[in-house]
Design an enzyme around this catalytic site. Structure first.
Site, PDB file in Angstrom:
ATOM      1  CG  PHE A 159      -3.905  -4.333  17.222  1.00 12.69           C
ATOM      2  CD1 PHE A 159      -4.569  -5.509  17.580  1.00 12.69           C
ATOM      3  CD2 PHE A 159      -4.409  -3.595  16.156  1.00 12.69           C
ATOM      4  CE1 PHE A 159      -5.697  -5.937  16.887  1.00 12.69           C
ATOM      5  CE2 PHE A 159      -5.534  -4.020  15.458  1.00 12.69           C
ATOM      6  CZ  PHE A 159      -6.188  -5.188  15.828  1.00 12.69           C
TER       7      PHE A 159
ATOM      8  NE  ARG B 283      -2.801  -2.830  12.659  1.00 13.49           N
ATOM      9  CZ  ARG B 283      -3.670  -1.833  12.436  1.00 13.49           C
ATOM     10  NH1 ARG B 283      -4.947  -2.095  12.261  1.00 13.49           N
ATOM     11  NH2 ARG B 283      -3.274  -0.589  12.423  1.00 13.49           N
TER      12      ARG B 283
ATOM     13  CG  ASP C  42       0.231  -1.328  13.805  1.00 17.50           C
ATOM     14  OD1 ASP C  42      -0.102  -0.846  12.698  1.00 17.50           O
ATOM     15  OD2 ASP C  42      -0.596  -1.731  14.642  1.00 17.50           O
TER      16      ASP C  42
ATOM     17  CE1 TYR D 176      -3.069   3.086   0.808  1.00 17.94           C
ATOM     18  CE2 TYR D 176      -1.729   3.366   2.774  1.00 17.94           C
ATOM     19  CZ  TYR D 176      -2.666   3.856   1.899  1.00 17.94           C
ATOM     20  OH  TYR D 176      -3.202   5.094   2.091  1.00 17.94           O
TER      21      TYR D 176
END
Ligand code: UFG
Length: 325
Positions: A207, A281, A284, A141
């Protein structure tokens, strides 16, 4: 008054920007394939349901309107998904942008504001992050957005296209005047998930609480979507006034931990947030906070929302209104 094409204008940030442009007296047309966005986000008569790879339909739209500039939001945005479906992210985000840029070139449209992301920085060496920090995306991304920034840089040199790329930090909140807000499917963003946890009683998972931050949870720079929309309008005005191609961070410069966001949500709603702490997560970064002095200085941008509580409150209003519509 300018004639502006907004791609991805049925999505969260695009729709807020399209409405602000209309309020400021511009003529706005929206292109969106509705794969993620919602027709109800777009004022009547302005939505063209077109995928950016459909060159013939885009061409026909450019032939009907003499656009002065494009604001380009249309893209896939889920970091985790991009790790599993990298080809789709590059085809959609890079290929879609190229298809748009080719049509713009054919019709002599020479200005574009582009949605980029803080994800181009990956794990920053230090914080707050200035625009000239190392660019090391950690996922397809972020890489797809950086690739488009680079393409825009080259098109400036080779064909005089003028662009502003805005690297967003964490957009949040909703504009009460518009009655629209954040409705991702599936939702992965912290604030809407916190609000849903309040409404359903199902705890949200934090997270990780072992990051090198004061309370161990990740720090992010939350920017209200109306302030982000205003940054696009300032960028557009800058380009219309002959401004040069440039890149700006779009954040407030202030960071909050996940637990601070939870506390702000409790104050804004008057309700407890059920949560539990889970593992980190993957992907991150511990801390992502913008140095936004360039945006403030060059574009004269100033956020209206300074308090996180007010940002969360606006999201809460929207979350409640969408449940009763
Ligand atoms: N978080 C939780 N629990 C959740 C969801 C999020 O603890 O259920 C935490 C995340 O770990 C992170 C923070 O809340 O620390 C914010 O997470 P979001 O998913 O809301 O936002 P991100 O910072 O991950 O992502 C945002 C944009 C992306 C962009 C990225 C740049 O949404 O598009 O910033 O790094 F790529």
């Amino acid at each position: 008054m300018a004639s502006i094409l907004v791609t991805g204008g049925a999505g969260y940030i695009g729709a807020h920007t399209a409405r602000l442009l209309l309020e400021e007296g511009h003529d706005v047309q929206v292109v969106d394939d509705l794969s993620k966005g919602y027709a109800h986000n777009v004022p009547k008569g302005r939505l063209h349901i077109i995928n950016l790879h459909d060159a013939a339909s885009l061409d026909a739209l450019f032939a009907r309107h003499r656009f002065d500039a494009v604001i380009h939001f249309a893209a896939l945005i889920a970091v985790g998904e991009s790790m599993r479906e990298a080809e789709r992210y590059f085809r959609n985000n890079v290929g879609g942008s190229l298809a748009l840029l080719e049509v713009m070139r054919r019709y002599g449209v020479r200005r574009i504001v582009f949605s980029s992301t803080a994800a181009v920085y990956g794990d920053p060496d230090s914080t707050p992050i200035p625009e000239d920090a190392p660019l090391r995306p950690k996922n397809p991304y972020g890489e797809s957005k950086l690739m488009v920034e680079k393409i825009l840089g080259w098109l400036d040199r080779t064909s005089g296209l003028r662009s502003v790329s805005l690297r967003y930090f964490n957009a949040c909140g909703a504009e009460p005047r518009y009655g629209i807000g954040e409705e991702h499917q599936p939702e992965t963003h912290l604030i809407p998930l916190i609000l849903r946890a309040i409404l359903t009683g199902e705890p949200i998972t934090v997270f990780g609480d072992d990051y090198p931050t004061p309370d161990g949870t990740c720090i992010r720079d939350y920017i209200h979507v109306s302030d982000l929309a205003a940054a696009h309008v300032r960028a557009l005005e800058y380009l219309m006034a002959g401004g040069a191609t440039d890149v700006f961070n779009a954040g407030t410069g202030r960071g909050y931990t996940v637990l601070e966001v939870i506390r702000a949500a409790e104050r804004a709603t008057g309700r407890p947030v059920p949560f539990r702490v889970g593992p980190r997560r993957e992907g991150d970064a511990a801390v992502l906070v913008a140095d936004s002095s360039k945006l403030r200085k060059t574009l004269g941008w100033q956020p209206q929302y300074e308090s996180l509580e007010a940002m969360v409150e606006s999201a809460w209003q929207f979350e409640n209104s969408r449940r009763t519509r």
